[in-house]
Design a protein around this motif. Structure first.
Motif, mmCIF file in Angstrom:
data_model
loop_
_atom_site.group_PDB
_atom_site.id
_atom_site.type_symbol
_atom_site.label_atom_id
_atom_site.label_comp_id
_atom_site.label_asym_id
_atom_site.label_seq_id
_atom_site.Cartn_x
_atom_site.Cartn_y
_atom_site.Cartn_z
ATOM 1 N N VAL A 11 0.630 -1.175 0.165
ATOM 2 C CA VAL A 11 -0.101 -0.021 -0.065
ATOM 3 C C VAL A 11 0.912 1.196 -0.208
ATOM 4 C CG1 VAL A 11 -1.736 1.396 1.204
ATOM 5 C CG2 VAL A 11 -1.748 -1.135 1.259
ATOM 6 N N THR A 12 0.669 2.027 -1.063
ATOM 7 C CA THR A 12 1.772 3.208 -1.123
ATOM 8 C C THR A 12 0.578 4.525 -0.852
ATOM 9 O OG1 THR A 12 1.554 3.262 -3.569
ATOM 10 C CG2 THR A 12 3.311 2.165 -2.587
ATOM 11 N N GLY A 13 1.489 5.683 -1.104
ATOM 12 C CA GLY A 13 0.599 7.009 -0.479
ATOM 13 C C GLY A 13 -0.292 7.565 -1.627
ATOM 14 N N ALA A 14 -0.896 6.784 -2.330
ATOM 15 C CA ALA A 14 -1.629 7.443 -3.384
ATOM 16 C C ALA A 14 -3.147 7.252 -2.505
ATOM 17 C CB ALA A 14 -1.663 6.658 -4.596
ATOM 18 N N SER A 15 -3.868 8.363 -3.030
ATOM 19 C CA SER A 15 -5.360 8.354 -2.684
ATOM 20 C C SER A 15 -5.970 7.138 -3.193
ATOM 21 C CB SER A 15 -5.922 9.548 -3.336
ATOM 22 O OG SER A 15 -7.339 9.644 -2.923
ATOM 23 N N GLY A 16 -6.923 6.607 -2.408
ATOM 24 C CA GLY A 16 -7.503 5.437 -2.827
ATOM 25 C C GLY A 16 -7.367 4.275 -1.592
ATOM 26 N N VAL A 38 3.282 -1.294 4.138
ATOM 27 C CA VAL A 38 2.817 -0.405 3.866
ATOM 28 C C VAL A 38 3.653 0.721 3.748
ATOM 29 C CG1 VAL A 38 1.106 1.514 4.764
ATOM 30 C CG2 VAL A 38 0.716 -0.901 5.100
ATOM 31 N N SER A 39 3.870 1.537 2.835
ATOM 32 C CA SER A 39 5.005 2.807 2.740
ATOM 33 C C SER A 39 4.737 3.539 3.641
ATOM 34 C CB SER A 39 5.191 3.503 1.221
ATOM 35 O OG SER A 39 3.932 4.299 1.202
ATOM 36 N N ASP A 40 5.609 4.537 4.237
ATOM 37 C CA ASP A 40 5.322 5.688 5.155
ATOM 38 C C ASP A 40 4.261 6.569 4.564
ATOM 39 O OD1 ASP A 40 7.456 4.607 6.565
ATOM 40 O OD2 ASP A 40 8.757 5.991 6.093
ATOM 41 N N ALA A 41 4.238 6.921 3.619
ATOM 42 C CA ALA A 41 3.178 7.858 3.017
ATOM 43 C C ALA A 41 2.031 7.036 2.878
ATOM 44 C CB ALA A 41 3.663 8.365 1.393
ATOM 45 N N GLY A 42 1.884 5.818 2.379
ATOM 46 C CA GLY A 42 0.715 5.158 2.477
ATOM 47 C C GLY A 42 0.124 5.048 4.003
ATOM 48 N N ALA A 43 0.686 4.939 4.931
ATOM 49 C CA ALA A 43 0.433 4.830 6.305
ATOM 50 C C ALA A 43 -0.277 6.330 6.597
ATOM 51 C CB ALA A 43 1.502 4.391 7.280
ATOM 52 N N LEU A 44 0.314 7.212 6.077
ATOM 53 C CA LEU A 44 -0.176 8.716 6.268
ATOM 54 C C LEU A 44 -1.581 8.852 5.622
ATOM 55 C CD1 LEU A 44 1.930 11.859 6.215
ATOM 56 C CD2 LEU A 44 -0.230 11.870 5.118
ATOM 57 N N VAL A 45 -1.508 8.487 4.227
ATOM 58 C CA VAL A 45 -2.991 8.419 3.547
ATOM 59 C C VAL A 45 -3.992 7.620 3.882
ATOM 60 C CG1 VAL A 45 -3.989 8.582 1.188
ATOM 61 C CG2 VAL A 45 -1.488 9.379 1.388
ATOM 62 N N VAL A 46 -3.564 6.294 4.441
ATOM 63 C CA VAL A 46 -4.870 5.072 4.986
ATOM 64 C C VAL A 46 -5.299 6.116 6.134
ATOM 65 C CG1 VAL A 46 -4.943 3.340 6.278
ATOM 66 C CG2 VAL A 46 -3.584 3.229 4.110
ATOM 67 N N CYS A 90 -1.020 2.543 -6.292
ATOM 68 C CA CYS A 90 0.582 2.487 -6.157
ATOM 69 C C CYS A 90 0.587 3.959 -6.871
ATOM 70 C CB CYS A 90 0.848 1.768 -7.572
ATOM 71 S SG CYS A 90 2.281 1.722 -8.071
ATOM 72 N N THR A 91 1.578 4.701 -6.065
ATOM 73 C CA THR A 91 1.862 6.231 -6.418
ATOM 74 C C THR A 91 2.814 6.160 -7.907
ATOM 75 O OG1 THR A 91 3.906 6.060 -5.448
ATOM 76 C CG2 THR A 91 1.892 6.879 -4.181
ATOM 77 N N VAL A 92 2.673 7.211 -8.455
ATOM 78 C CA VAL A 92 3.733 7.223 -9.671
ATOM 79 C C VAL A 92 4.982 7.335 -9.038
ATOM 80 C CG1 VAL A 92 2.095 8.421 -11.113
ATOM 81 C CG2 VAL A 92 3.327 9.988 -9.645
ATOM 82 N N GLY A 93 5.180 7.709 -7.871
ATOM 83 C CA GLY A 93 6.788 7.417 -7.407
ATOM 84 C C GLY A 93 7.348 6.294 -7.254
ATOM 85 N N THR A 94 6.359 5.146 -6.662
ATOM 86 C CA THR A 94 6.826 3.713 -6.694
ATOM 87 C C THR A 94 6.707 3.291 -7.897
ATOM 88 O OG1 THR A 94 6.083 3.535 -4.305
ATOM 89 C CG2 THR A 94 5.793 1.536 -5.865
ATOM 90 N N LEU A 95 5.707 3.636 -8.881
ATOM 91 C CA LEU A 95 5.856 2.936 -10.260
ATOM 92 C C LEU A 95 7.070 3.430 -10.860
ATOM 93 C CD1 LEU A 95 4.486 2.366 -12.989
ATOM 94 C CD2 LEU A 95 3.906 4.759 -13.205
ATOM 95 N N ALA A 104 14.827 1.231 -3.563
ATOM 96 C CA ALA A 104 15.009 2.194 -2.393
ATOM 97 C C ALA A 104 14.226 1.926 -1.210
ATOM 98 C CB ALA A 104 14.643 3.547 -2.958
ATOM 99 N N ASN A 105 13.250 1.071 -1.256
ATOM 100 C CA ASN A 105 12.533 0.387 -0.015
ATOM 101 C C ASN A 105 12.117 -0.998 -0.496
ATOM 102 O OD1 ASN A 105 10.064 0.351 -1.162
ATOM 103 N ND2 ASN A 105 9.485 2.438 -0.543
ATOM 104 N N LEU A 106 11.552 -1.797 0.459
ATOM 105 C CA LEU A 106 10.989 -3.101 0.501
ATOM 106 C C LEU A 106 10.052 -3.391 -0.758
ATOM 107 C CD1 LEU A 106 11.457 -6.032 1.530
ATOM 108 C CD2 LEU A 106 9.520 -5.356 3.092
ATOM 109 N N VAL A 125 -1.892 1.777 -10.448
ATOM 110 C CA VAL A 125 -1.150 3.417 -10.492
ATOM 111 C C VAL A 125 -2.312 4.173 -10.152
ATOM 112 C CG1 VAL A 125 -0.051 4.851 -11.812
ATOM 113 C CG2 VAL A 125 0.647 2.299 -11.821
ATOM 114 N N ARG A 126 -2.337 5.302 -9.542
ATOM 115 C CA ARG A 126 -3.300 6.381 -9.265
ATOM 116 C C ARG A 126 -2.680 7.621 -9.172
ATOM 117 N NH1 ARG A 126 -6.968 10.254 -8.073
ATOM 118 N NH2 ARG A 126 -5.079 10.992 -7.665
ATOM 119 N N GLU A 127 -2.952 8.366 -10.564
ATOM 120 C CA GLU A 127 -2.589 9.843 -10.396
ATOM 121 C C GLU A 127 -3.681 10.449 -11.451
ATOM 122 O OE1 GLU A 127 -2.087 12.635 -9.470
ATOM 123 O OE2 GLU A 127 -0.233 12.316 -8.836
ATOM 124 N N THR A 128 -4.004 11.476 -11.671
ATOM 125 C CA THR A 128 -4.537 12.191 -12.497
ATOM 126 C C THR A 128 -4.314 13.722 -12.869
ATOM 127 O OG1 THR A 128 -6.826 12.347 -13.478
ATOM 128 C CG2 THR A 128 -6.755 12.708 -11.274
#
Ligand SMILES: Cc1cc2nc3c(=O)[nH]c(=O)nc-3n(C[C@H](O)[C@H](O)[C@H](O)COP(=O)(O)O)c2cc1C
Length: 194
Positions: A11-16, A38-46, A90-95, A104-106, A125-128
């Motif tokens: 789970v990464t830090g994209a909306s959704g 769960v990435s750090d940003a993912g935990a924040l967005v969750v 999935c963020t575009v950064g992780t993509l 850079a991470n697990l 992948v979620r971005e718009t």
């Protein structure tokens, strides 16, 4: 007896975050072993979108949770017996990191392992909107064997609310991972759906 499937859900830090919640719940309900990162940003967005931490939401549904900085975790090695990995959302950064092989991470490393081992890797992948870099990165991972599956909602099953719509998307992800999730509606022309 059929062997229990082991899947990595990242789970990464994209909306959704709701899509991750529906997927983890659906896979757990289907008897799949879910190994969660769960990435750090993912935990924040969750926390922001669902009002609860990943731990509170999912600790009773998953088999294991790994720190995204822990490169000693089983997911970091091709010898671990995972049948696949889904990054939802999935963020575009992780993509970008996966597309360019930057571990850079697990989450990036586990995705890289899936590609090199020719196992299933699905990226929601979620971005718009998307820019050219995003689209080139999606093409690169597609060509390396991943499935690009943005969390786009369907309406043909007439969802009653957002959860229903997100559950439908999670069911599509599970079926692409070759897992049957109970209640997943399959399209068929019916009298009430002319
Ligand atoms: C509320 C919120 C929503 C976000 N939504 C997105 C998004 O939809 N897509 C995206 O690529 N990044 C989004 N971001 C930015 C990422 O969280 C940020 O780029 C982060 O560094 C990604 O790290 P990760 O890929 O390791 O999770 C969002 C950030 C916040 C705080």
């Amino acid at each position: 007896m059929a062997e229990t499937k082991r899947i990595i859900v990242a789970v990464t830090g994209a909306s959704g975050a709701i899509f991750a919640d529906c997927l983890v719940s659906g896979l757990a309900g289907a008897g799949v072993e879910v190994h969660l990162i769960v990435s750090d940003a993912g935990a924040l967005v969750v926390g922001h979108e669902l009002g609860r931490s990943p731990e509170e939401l999912w600790r009773d549904k998953v088999t294991a949770v790994y720190d995204p900085a822990d490169f000693t975790a089983p997911a970091a090695s091709g010898s671990a017996g995972f049948v696949g990995m889904a990054v939802v959302p999935c963020t575009v950064g992780t993509l970008g990191a996966i597309a360019r092989g930057i571990s850079a991470n697990l989450i990036h490393r586990a995705a890289d392992v899936m590609l090199k081992e020719r196992k299933k890797l699905l990226l929601a992948v979620r971005e718009t909107p998307f820019n050219r870099v995003h689209m080139e990165n999606m093409l690169a991972v597609n060509d390396a064997g991943a499935i690009i599956c943005p969390p786009l909602l369907a309406f043909y099953h007439r969802p009653v609310d957002l959860r229903d719509a997100a559950d439908h998307f999670a069911g599509r992800v599970a079926s692409l991972m070759e897992i049957d999730v109970a209640g997943m509606p399959q399209w068929g022309f019916k009298p009430e759906n002319p």
